[in-house]
Scaffold this motif. Structure first.
Motif, short mmCIF file in Angstrom:
data_model
loop_
_atom_site.label_atom_id
_atom_site.label_comp_id
_atom_site.label_asym_id
_atom_site.label_seq_id
_atom_site.Cartn_x
_atom_site.Cartn_y
_atom_site.Cartn_z
N PRO A 302 1.00 -1.28 -0.10
CA PRO A 302 -0.08 -0.16 0.20
C PRO A 302 0.99 1.11 0.08
CG PRO A 302 0.14 -0.87 2.23
CD PRO A 302 0.98 -1.79 1.32
N ARG A 303 0.37 2.38 -0.82
CA ARG A 303 1.13 3.55 -0.67
C ARG A 303 -0.13 4.70 -0.25
NH1 ARG A 303 3.04 3.98 -6.51
NH2 ARG A 303 0.94 3.03 -6.97
N ILE A 304 0.36 5.30 0.74
CA ILE A 304 -0.48 6.39 1.35
C ILE A 304 -0.12 7.67 0.85
CG2 ILE A 304 -1.29 7.33 3.24
CD1 ILE A 304 -0.96 4.96 4.91
N VAL A 305 -1.02 8.43 0.09
CA VAL A 305 -0.81 9.75 -0.30
C VAL A 305 -1.47 10.81 0.48
CG1 VAL A 305 -1.22 11.50 -2.29
CG2 VAL A 305 -0.81 9.19 -2.78
N VAL A 306 -0.63 11.82 1.04
CA VAL A 306 -1.43 12.69 2.13
C VAL A 306 -1.09 14.00 1.82
CG1 VAL A 306 -1.03 13.41 4.68
CG2 VAL A 306 -0.27 11.13 4.04
N GLY A 307 -2.27 14.96 1.87
CA GLY A 307 -2.36 16.34 1.40
C GLY A 307 -2.06 17.06 2.83
N GLY A 308 -1.02 17.57 3.09
CA GLY A 308 -0.54 18.12 4.58
C GLY A 308 -1.31 19.69 4.31
N ASP A 317 5.61 5.52 1.34
CA ASP A 317 5.92 4.37 0.70
C ASP A 317 6.95 3.61 1.58
OD1 ASP A 317 6.02 2.43 -0.91
OD2 ASP A 317 6.98 3.54 -2.90
N GLY A 318 6.34 2.58 2.39
CA GLY A 318 7.20 2.01 3.33
C GLY A 318 7.36 3.01 4.49
N PRO A 319 8.30 2.95 5.33
CA PRO A 319 8.56 3.87 6.25
C PRO A 319 8.72 5.39 6.29
CG PRO A 319 10.53 2.87 6.04
CD PRO A 319 9.71 2.45 4.89
N SER A 320 8.86 5.93 5.05
CA SER A 320 9.27 7.27 4.95
C SER A 320 8.31 7.82 3.98
CB SER A 320 10.70 7.41 4.35
OG SER A 320 10.78 6.79 3.16
N LEU A 321 8.08 9.20 4.47
CA LEU A 321 7.41 10.25 3.64
C LEU A 321 8.22 10.84 2.66
CD1 LEU A 321 5.09 11.95 6.12
CD2 LEU A 321 4.47 10.55 4.31
N LYS A 322 7.77 10.82 1.40
CA LYS A 322 8.70 11.52 0.28
C LYS A 322 7.62 12.32 -0.55
CE LYS A 322 11.06 7.15 -0.48
NZ LYS A 322 11.22 6.00 -1.20
N PRO A 323 8.17 13.70 -0.92
CA PRO A 323 7.39 14.58 -1.80
C PRO A 323 6.95 13.87 -3.01
CG PRO A 323 9.32 15.31 -1.09
CD PRO A 323 9.42 14.10 -0.75
N LEU A 324 5.72 14.05 -3.27
CA LEU A 324 4.88 13.73 -4.80
C LEU A 324 5.18 14.94 -5.80
CD1 LEU A 324 3.82 11.10 -5.65
CD2 LEU A 324 1.70 12.04 -5.04
N ALA A 325 5.92 14.69 -6.74
CA ALA A 325 6.00 15.31 -7.76
C ALA A 325 4.84 15.45 -8.36
CB ALA A 325 7.34 15.16 -8.75
N GLY A 326 4.65 16.65 -9.06
CA GLY A 326 3.42 16.60 -10.12
C GLY A 326 2.49 17.12 -9.45
N THR A 327 2.09 17.71 -8.25
CA THR A 327 0.98 18.01 -7.40
C THR A 327 1.06 19.47 -7.05
OG1 THR A 327 2.43 17.66 -5.52
CG2 THR A 327 0.99 15.57 -6.28
N ARG A 328 1.81 20.18 -7.81
CA ARG A 328 1.66 21.58 -7.72
C ARG A 328 0.34 22.36 -7.56
NH1 ARG A 328 5.94 25.75 -8.48
NH2 ARG A 328 5.00 27.67 -8.96
N ASP A 329 -0.44 21.70 -8.58
CA ASP A 329 -1.59 22.51 -8.78
C ASP A 329 -2.93 21.84 -8.22
OD1 ASP A 329 -1.44 20.54 -10.71
OD2 ASP A 329 -2.67 21.55 -12.02
N TRP A 330 -2.41 20.74 -7.16
CA TRP A 330 -3.60 20.10 -6.59
C TRP A 330 -4.08 21.01 -5.55
CZ3 TRP A 330 -2.80 14.32 -5.11
CH2 TRP A 330 -2.45 13.73 -6.40
N GLY A 331 -5.45 21.08 -5.14
CA GLY A 331 -6.13 21.81 -4.09
C GLY A 331 -5.98 20.90 -2.66
#
Lengths: 416, 458
Positions: A302-308, A317-331
């Motif tokens: 499983p992968r969890i995507v979080v909008g802070g 993804d696993g134990p660490s949080l990584k920035p997700l590219a391509g989300t600059r214009d997400w609300g």
């Protein structure tokens, strides 16, 4: 087939259709036209008068000739004959309006004396929106607050749930059960959440289906709704609310609240009742600390995507949080949908190029980047809530179309 | 290329939920707590009712949850919302509400003759019908304040139930902080700081340097602000510009001549830079729908005919000291001169009653955009004109207003917007119908947030 065999029949059919459409378009002005004609006739009495009609309102110019004809017909029926310039009597009718209602004004001039008649009536709801046409996102309106003519001031809708016994709407201060019939939506039941004060100015909530009912989560409050399955009438709903600071399920999938680490389940998270975000404390723990967030989506893996709440979209993804590219214009709002298209799961994310209107777009996560896989779907308003619908194949969105008009829409995907 | 990309980034900014934290800095022209329509009033205080979000919305419950009228609107009962506390933690009670309203009646004339307490409700009794009372109670004059229990030599900070509490203040600055226990929810911003503007403020410099997030501007400044690409938000028809004719000795024909000689179009185009709506009605078109029935064109020939051979006495025309009002008064004096009047423009001295005022007074009156009846009633109240309460039926209300205006004791001229320029840091800013900014529901973008404000959240 008809055209080939008999062009005249086609012409006649077309003429009938046009006449019916024309008649239908003018019909909504019947009552105000009749009311104004009665008032004019009461003042003027039987006789002749010149009639002029001016439009100072948002009534489309194309409808004014039809309104004029209706007014003239109604005046004739009450003994006032429209005439030419030879008549000393004049009726100047102005189609006016206020911010709230339409106002039709008649100035009735007899010689040097002018008298007045006015009728006011509610504005009609706006015209229905035009239908709209990689992955193609589709939008289907589930419910619109403008449909019941007697509810002009809709309270903000936080969540919605379709059940066999009606549509459940979680609003800021209450829960409403809406049933549909021939005349559109009808409010069958409304239960107040029992709060006289509110905690947040950006209220959020959640509805989770259960056996013959639902569980509603709002800030500091939890409600259980049940209906009598033997009689599906909405009037049999019982809804009970109580104060609660229990964690909220992260998904509206029933019975799917077990272990986050399996990916098939979604867990629960504490919601900050005096704010508009989740605290980041999940149960069970996904194995890493999450920041306070607005939205969370679970993808296979499983992968969890979080909008802070700091605007950053990250992926666990696993134990660490990584920035997700391509989300600059997400609300702030996004939700996972399991469509079977492409990789099978996409994230619907809200974004906005204009201040007044949002759009939704589907993305797939490729490595550590969100890649758009659909064009934007215009929502014609502000998306104020977005969540995965029960079943997981589509999402439900609440759209604020005006300060007092809300819409619930289902967004699904068509595979290429 | 870089410029183009920076534009792209701006356009692609996504819609995000409002964030908590930060201080909103506001530059205002009038005292935000003392002026009749002060910008901080509805942030600190609530009324029993509140205006809808716009002209299309109904009146909303506020500190009162519901209300009923009896005896042909001579008696109204308002039930208070339970669980509301003042910003100092004291509960909102019917006693406190009645005390606050009685205090309001010492400052302004009230439509009721008495307020009584009945459990957790307050009862208003009126000698005349009060059909517009719920809408009237949303006005800034009737916001609920907690009165100090004992007299003190120091002026206590005002206390209400609104989303912000007054933290401190000086002659030039007032600072508000978020009320965590507000019954409508905590505001998004941690604080609001109001500063009184100086005469030569530079809008662009104030906004671009981050010193200010919101600046009140005059209608005559709107056009220039737009030309400078500033973000202008405005509430149309927020104020009525009207000419009061106070001199009771002026013959009716002379008053009619004054009304016919004013050139509204010139005022609108020249003085207010086309940022106002010409009107000869006391109500804007968006409220009444019939204002077009009152002719607005100047009729100098009609004015001369009305005056006839009468030589009018020299008249004084008073107006506020601000530049647009003084310019408008000068312009009106020229209009009247064309019709044979001699008019001297003088500054307005606040606090004088009708008989002490100038012959003519140019006034800007706030328009309460709640309902036509309530707006008209309050406008007449402000003009100190005693007239029966206008009925709701449009044609009857129109005839009543026409008869009133036919006396030419007041000449409506223009409806003026209330306008602000806002920085791009401020989002979700909405103006109430009367032009007051709803800063409780506005928030600052991410860059302005103090990290600690998030960490402090429970």
């Amino acid at each position: 087939m008809i055209a080939k065999s008999n062009p005249m029949r086609l012409f006649l059919l077309l003429a009938v259709v046009l006449a019916v459409r024309k008649s239908h378009a003018a019909s909504r002005w019947d009552k105000p036209a009749a009311d104004l004609a009665v008032r004019i006739a009461e003042i003027l009495g039987p006789g002749q008068a010149q009639i002029a009609v001016a439009n100072r309102s948002t009534v489309p110019a194309s409808e004014v000739p039809g309104i004029r004809r209706q007014l003239e017909d109604e005046l004739r029926a009450h003994g006032v004959q429209p005439s030419g310039a030879e008549s000393a009597n004049q009726i100047r009718i102005t189609l006016s309006e206020t911010a709230r209602e339409r106002l039709w004004v008649a100035e009735i001039a007899e010689g040097s004396q002018t008298r007045y008649a006015m009728v006011s009536f509610a504005r009609q709801a706006g015209a229905s929106e035009a239908p709209r046409a990689a992955i193609l996102l589709t939008r289907k309106v589930v419910w619109n607050s403008s449909e019941p003519a007697d509810s002009p001031g809709q309270s903000p809708v936080l969540a919605a749930l379709e059940t066999p016994s009606g549509l459940v709407l979680l609003e800021r201060d209450s829960i409403a059960i809406e049933t549909t019939g021939a005349s559109g939506w009808h409010e069958a039941k409304r239960v107040n959440l029992g709060r006289s004060t509110v905690e947040s100015r950006d209220p959020r909530g959640m509805l989770v289906p259960g056996t013959n009912g639902f569980t509603a989560y709002a800030a500091g409050t939890q409600c259980q709704g049940k209906y009598d399955a033997s009689d599906a009438a909405a009037s049999e709903w019982t809804i009970q609310c109580h104060e609660s600071d229990d964690p909220w399920p992260l998904n509206s999938e029933p019975g799917n609240e077990g272990n986050l680490s399996t990916g098939a389940a979604n867990g629960r998270c504490f919601f900050n009742a005096s704010r508009n975000f989740y605290t980041g404390t999940l149960s069970p723990s996904p194995g890493a600390n999450l920041p306070p967030f607005f939205s969370l989506a679970v993808l296979p893996g499983p992968r969890i995507v979080v909008g802070g709440i700091d605007g950053k979209v990250q992926m666990l993804d696993g134990p660490s949080l990584k920035p997700l590219a391509g989300t600059r214009d997400w609300g702030s709002d996004f939700a996972a949908i399991h469509t079977g298209c492409g990789s099978g799961t996409q994230i619907l994310a809200s974004s906005s190029g204009e201040a007044e209107s949002d759009s939704l777009r589907a993305y797939e996560i490729d490595a550590e980047e969100a890649v758009p896989v659909s064009g934007p779907l215009e929502m014609d308003g502000t998306v104020t809530a977005l969540w995965t619908a029960p079943g997981g194949a589509s999402a439900l969105a609440v759209i604020r179309k005006s300060p007092t008009e809300f819409e619930v829409a289902r967004v699904a995907a068509l595979c290429p | 290329m870089l410029f183009a990309c920076s534009l792209c980034a701006g356009v692609l900014q996504a819609r995000t939920r409002p964030r908590y934290g930060g201080t909103i800095r506001v530059l205002v022209d009038t005292d935000p707590l003392q002026a009749p329509n002060g910008a901080a009033l509805r942030l600190v205080f609530d009324g029993l009712t509140q205006p809808g979000i716009d002209l299309e919305s109904d009146l909303q419950p506020a500190l009162a949850l519901r209300w009923v009228s009896e005896n042909n609107s001579h008696r109204w009962q308002f039930w208070l919302r339970p669980g509301v506390v003042f910003q100092d933690g004291a509960p909102l009670t019917a006693v406190a509400v009645a005390a606050s309203l009685n205090q309001s009646c010492r400052m302004t004339a009230c439509p009721w003759s008495g307020v009584h307490i009945s459990g957790q409700s307050v009862v208003f009794i009126g000698e005349s019908p009060m059909p517009n009372l719920p809408a009237m109670l949303a006005r800034p004059e009737f916001l609920i304040r907690e009165l100090p229990a004992t007299a003190s030599s120091e002026t206590p900070l005002p206390i209400g139930t609104g989303p912000f509490r007054v933290k401190d203040g000086t002659a030039a600055t007032i600072r508000l902080e978020a009320n965590e226990d507000c019954w409508q929810g905590r505001p998004f911003a941690d604080a609001v700081e109001f500063r009184l503007a100086h005469a030569n403020r530079d809008l662009w410099a104030e906004l671009s340097t981050g010193k200010t997030d919101l600046i009140e501007i005059a209608p005559s400044e709107i056009r220039a602000a737009r030309q400078r690409q500033l973000r202008v938000i405005q509430a149309p028809d927020a104020n009525l510009l009207a000419l009061e004719v106070n001199n009771p000795n002026l013959a009716p024909q002379l008053r009619a001549a004054i009304a016919l000689s004013v050139d509204r179009a010139a005022l609108q185009q020249v003085i207010f830079q086309k940022q106002a709506d010409v009107s000869a009605s006391l109500l804007p078109a968006a409220l009444s729908g019939y204002s077009f029935l009152f002719p607005t064109d100047r009729d100098l020939a009609g004015a001369l005919a009305q005056r006839g051979g009468v030589n009018p006495p020299p008249l004084t025309l008073a107006a506020d000291a601000g530049a647009p009002m003084q310019l408008a008064a000068q312009r009106l004096a020229l209009n009247l001169h064309d019709a044979g009047f001699t008019v001297k423009v003088v500054p307005l001295i606040p606090g004088l009653n009708v008989t002490q005022r100038a012959d003519l007074v140019l006034r800007s009156l706030p328009v309460a955009g709640i309902s036509p009846g309530a707006t008209l009633e309050w406008t007449l109240h402000n003009l100190e004109i005693n007239a029966p309460v206008a009925p709701a039926e449009p044609v009857v209300a129109f005839l009543a207003e026409r008869d009133l205006l036919a006396q030419h004791t007041v000449v409506p001229l223009l409806f003026l917007p209330r306008a602000w320029v806002a920085s791009s840091r401020l989002r979700d800013l909405h103006l109430e119908a009367d032009g007051l900014p709803d800063l409780a529901n506005a928030s600052l973008v991410e860059g302005e947030l103090a990290r600690t404000s998030v960490e402090r959240a429970p």
